[in-house]
Design a protein around this motif. Structure first.
Motif, short mmCIF file in Angstrom:
data_model
loop_
_atom_site.label_atom_id
_atom_site.label_comp_id
_atom_site.label_asym_id
_atom_site.label_seq_id
_atom_site.Cartn_x
_atom_site.Cartn_y
_atom_site.Cartn_z
N GLY A 132 0.84 -1.18 0.00
CA GLY A 132 0.00 0.00 0.00
C GLY A 132 0.88 1.24 0.00
N GLY A 133 0.27 2.42 -0.12
CA GLY A 133 1.04 3.65 -0.07
C GLY A 133 1.59 3.89 1.32
N LEU A 134 2.46 4.86 1.45
CA LEU A 134 3.08 5.14 2.74
C LEU A 134 2.03 5.55 3.78
CD1 LEU A 134 6.29 7.07 1.64
CD2 LEU A 134 6.11 4.70 2.39
N ASP A 135 0.91 6.13 3.32
CA ASP A 135 -0.12 6.54 4.26
C ASP A 135 -1.05 5.38 4.64
OD1 ASP A 135 -1.03 6.45 1.67
OD2 ASP A 135 -2.63 7.89 2.01
N THR A 136 -0.92 4.26 3.95
CA THR A 136 -1.72 3.07 4.27
C THR A 136 -0.79 1.86 4.31
OG1 THR A 136 -2.22 2.78 1.92
CG2 THR A 136 -3.85 3.95 3.25
N PRO A 137 -0.02 1.72 5.39
CA PRO A 137 1.00 0.65 5.45
C PRO A 137 0.39 -0.73 5.68
CG PRO A 137 0.92 1.84 7.51
CD PRO A 137 -0.03 2.53 6.58
N LYS A 138 -0.23 -1.26 4.66
CA LYS A 138 -0.86 -2.56 4.76
C LYS A 138 -0.80 -3.21 3.39
CE LYS A 138 -5.20 -0.12 4.07
NZ LYS A 138 -6.41 0.38 4.71
N TRP A 139 -1.18 -4.47 3.36
CA TRP A 139 -1.27 -5.16 2.08
C TRP A 139 -2.70 -5.13 1.60
CZ3 TRP A 139 2.19 -9.76 0.60
CH2 TRP A 139 3.53 -9.42 0.84
N TYR A 140 -2.88 -5.31 0.32
CA TYR A 140 -4.22 -5.30 -0.23
C TYR A 140 -4.28 -6.17 -1.47
CZ TYR A 140 -2.40 -2.00 -3.72
OH TYR A 140 -1.67 -1.41 -4.72
N LEU A 141 -5.50 -6.58 -1.81
CA LEU A 141 -5.74 -7.43 -2.97
C LEU A 141 -6.79 -6.75 -3.85
CD1 LEU A 141 -6.18 -11.29 -2.79
CD2 LEU A 141 -7.31 -9.89 -4.51
N PRO A 142 -6.38 -6.20 -5.00
CA PRO A 142 -7.33 -5.51 -5.86
C PRO A 142 -7.92 -6.46 -6.91
CG PRO A 142 -5.10 -5.11 -6.63
CD PRO A 142 -4.99 -6.05 -5.45
N PHE A 143 -9.18 -6.26 -7.23
CA PHE A 143 -9.82 -7.05 -8.29
C PHE A 143 -11.04 -6.28 -8.77
CE2 PHE A 143 -11.58 -8.27 -4.25
CZ PHE A 143 -12.94 -8.47 -4.46
N HIS A 144 -11.72 -6.83 -9.77
CA HIS A 144 -12.93 -6.20 -10.30
C HIS A 144 -14.14 -7.08 -9.99
CE1 HIS A 144 -11.22 -2.79 -12.51
NE2 HIS A 144 -10.18 -3.59 -12.71
N CYS A 145 -15.24 -6.45 -9.68
CA CYS A 145 -16.47 -7.16 -9.38
C CYS A 145 -16.87 -8.00 -10.59
CB CYS A 145 -17.57 -6.17 -9.04
SG CYS A 145 -19.15 -6.94 -8.58
N THR A 146 -17.33 -9.23 -10.31
CA THR A 146 -17.68 -10.15 -11.39
C THR A 146 -19.19 -10.31 -11.57
OG1 THR A 146 -17.53 -12.02 -9.85
CG2 THR A 146 -15.54 -11.46 -11.11
N PHE A 188 -12.69 -14.42 1.29
CA PHE A 188 -11.36 -14.95 1.04
C PHE A 188 -10.87 -15.73 2.25
CE2 PHE A 188 -11.90 -11.34 -1.68
CZ PHE A 188 -11.22 -11.64 -2.85
N ASP A 189 -10.02 -16.72 1.98
CA ASP A 189 -9.38 -17.48 3.05
C ASP A 189 -8.34 -16.58 3.72
OD1 ASP A 189 -7.51 -19.13 4.49
OD2 ASP A 189 -8.20 -20.85 3.35
N PRO A 190 -8.45 -16.34 5.03
CA PRO A 190 -7.48 -15.45 5.69
C PRO A 190 -6.07 -16.00 5.75
CG PRO A 190 -8.96 -16.44 7.30
CD PRO A 190 -9.49 -16.81 5.94
N GLY A 191 -5.93 -17.33 5.65
CA GLY A 191 -4.59 -17.91 5.71
C GLY A 191 -3.83 -17.83 4.41
N THR A 192 -4.54 -17.96 3.29
CA THR A 192 -3.88 -18.02 1.98
C THR A 192 -4.26 -16.87 1.06
OG1 THR A 192 -5.65 -19.34 0.97
CG2 THR A 192 -3.90 -20.54 2.14
N LEU A 193 -5.28 -16.11 1.44
CA LEU A 193 -5.85 -15.03 0.62
C LEU A 193 -6.48 -15.56 -0.66
CD1 LEU A 193 -3.21 -12.15 1.04
CD2 LEU A 193 -5.19 -12.74 2.46
N ALA A 194 -6.80 -16.83 -0.69
CA ALA A 194 -7.48 -17.42 -1.85
C ALA A 194 -8.96 -17.02 -1.84
CB ALA A 194 -7.35 -18.94 -1.84
N PHE A 195 -9.50 -16.74 -3.02
CA PHE A 195 -10.92 -16.44 -3.15
C PHE A 195 -11.74 -17.68 -2.85
CE2 PHE A 195 -14.70 -16.57 -5.97
CZ PHE A 195 -15.43 -15.55 -5.37
N LEU A 196 -12.81 -17.51 -2.06
CA LEU A 196 -13.66 -18.63 -1.67
C LEU A 196 -15.04 -18.59 -2.33
CD1 LEU A 196 -12.86 -18.78 2.16
CD2 LEU A 196 -11.96 -20.27 0.35
N ARG A 197 -15.72 -17.46 -2.20
CA ARG A 197 -17.07 -17.40 -2.75
C ARG A 197 -17.54 -15.94 -2.83
NH1 ARG A 197 -17.59 -18.90 2.59
NH2 ARG A 197 -19.03 -17.63 3.87
N ARG A 198 -18.62 -15.78 -3.60
CA ARG A 198 -19.25 -14.46 -3.74
C ARG A 198 -20.71 -14.57 -3.33
NH1 ARG A 198 -20.33 -12.76 -9.68
NH2 ARG A 198 -22.32 -13.80 -9.21
#
Length: 204
Positions: A132-146, A188-198
């Motif tokens: 993330g940017g310096l003002d948001t020191p975290k990780w993130y996963l971007p995607f588009h709505c399906t 998403f699975d919190p351990g692997t960040l794998a997508f699970l369901r919508r």
């Protein structure tokens, strides 16, 4: 997209294992360069040194085949010479030697790949700058709505620490984010960040 890059060194026969290990990680906003995908099978891998130079981390997949592969060992040596951090992923500490002797490892376990992916994510989060940017020191996963008719950008913020994520995984919990346009919820699975369901909201 982050400027961070990860190079993956592995034996030619371990491509399927590498795919399983990195399937969800490749959805994160940094580049993953897998040796076996960068050159044709049987071709000289010496040209991949530039990829290692550009990388922040090299992940060395040390199965018995990987530990004895000349290209894997050359790539490890080159990464050491260039000051690139190395994360060894192996099924046995006995396969570590040379520059990697005594290193902390990601445990490869074909029966529990979720744990292996989690350990790799933990190692990468400790070595890479926040994506993330310096003002948001975290990780993130971007995607588009399906959802049909909606293609809005959606971002899953990964702001918990790794132990907290694994506790959620152990208890069968998910982490989720809602699409700001249509309200669909993505789990998403919190351990692997794998997508699970919508979950798609019902029309009123």
């Amino acid at each position: 997209m982050s400027d961070e890059r990860v190079f993956v060194s592995h034996a030619p026969g371990d491509g399927e294992l590498v795919g399983r290990l990195f399937r969800s990680i490749r959805n994160l906003p940094f580049d993953v360069h897998v040796a076996g995908e960068e050159v044709e099978r049987g071709r000289d891998r010496g040209s991949l040194r530039g990829r290692i130079d550009e990388s922040s981390v090299t992940v060395a997949v040390l199965t018995p085949a990987g530990a004895s592969n000349q290209w894997v060992n050359q790539e490890i040596g080159y990464a050491v010479a260039r000051g690139v951090d190395i994360v060894p992923a192996t099924s046995s500490a006995d396969l570590l030697g040379g520059y990697l002797a005594g290193s902390d490892t990601v445990t490869l376990d074909g029966e529990s790949m979720d744990r292996s992916v989690f350990e790799l994510l933990s190692a990468l989060r400790s070595l890479l700058a926040p994506v993330g940017g310096l003002d948001t020191p975290k990780w993130y996963l971007p995607f588009h709505c399906t959802v049909e008719g909606c293609s809005a950008a959606v971002t899953l913020d990964v702001d918990r620490d790794q132990p907290g994520l694994w506790r959620l995984h152990d208890h069968g919990r998910t982490i989720h984010v809602d699409c700001g346009e249509c309200g669909a919820r993505y789990h998403f699975d919190p351990g692997t960040l794998a997508f699970l369901r919508r979950e798609t909201p019902r029309a009123e």
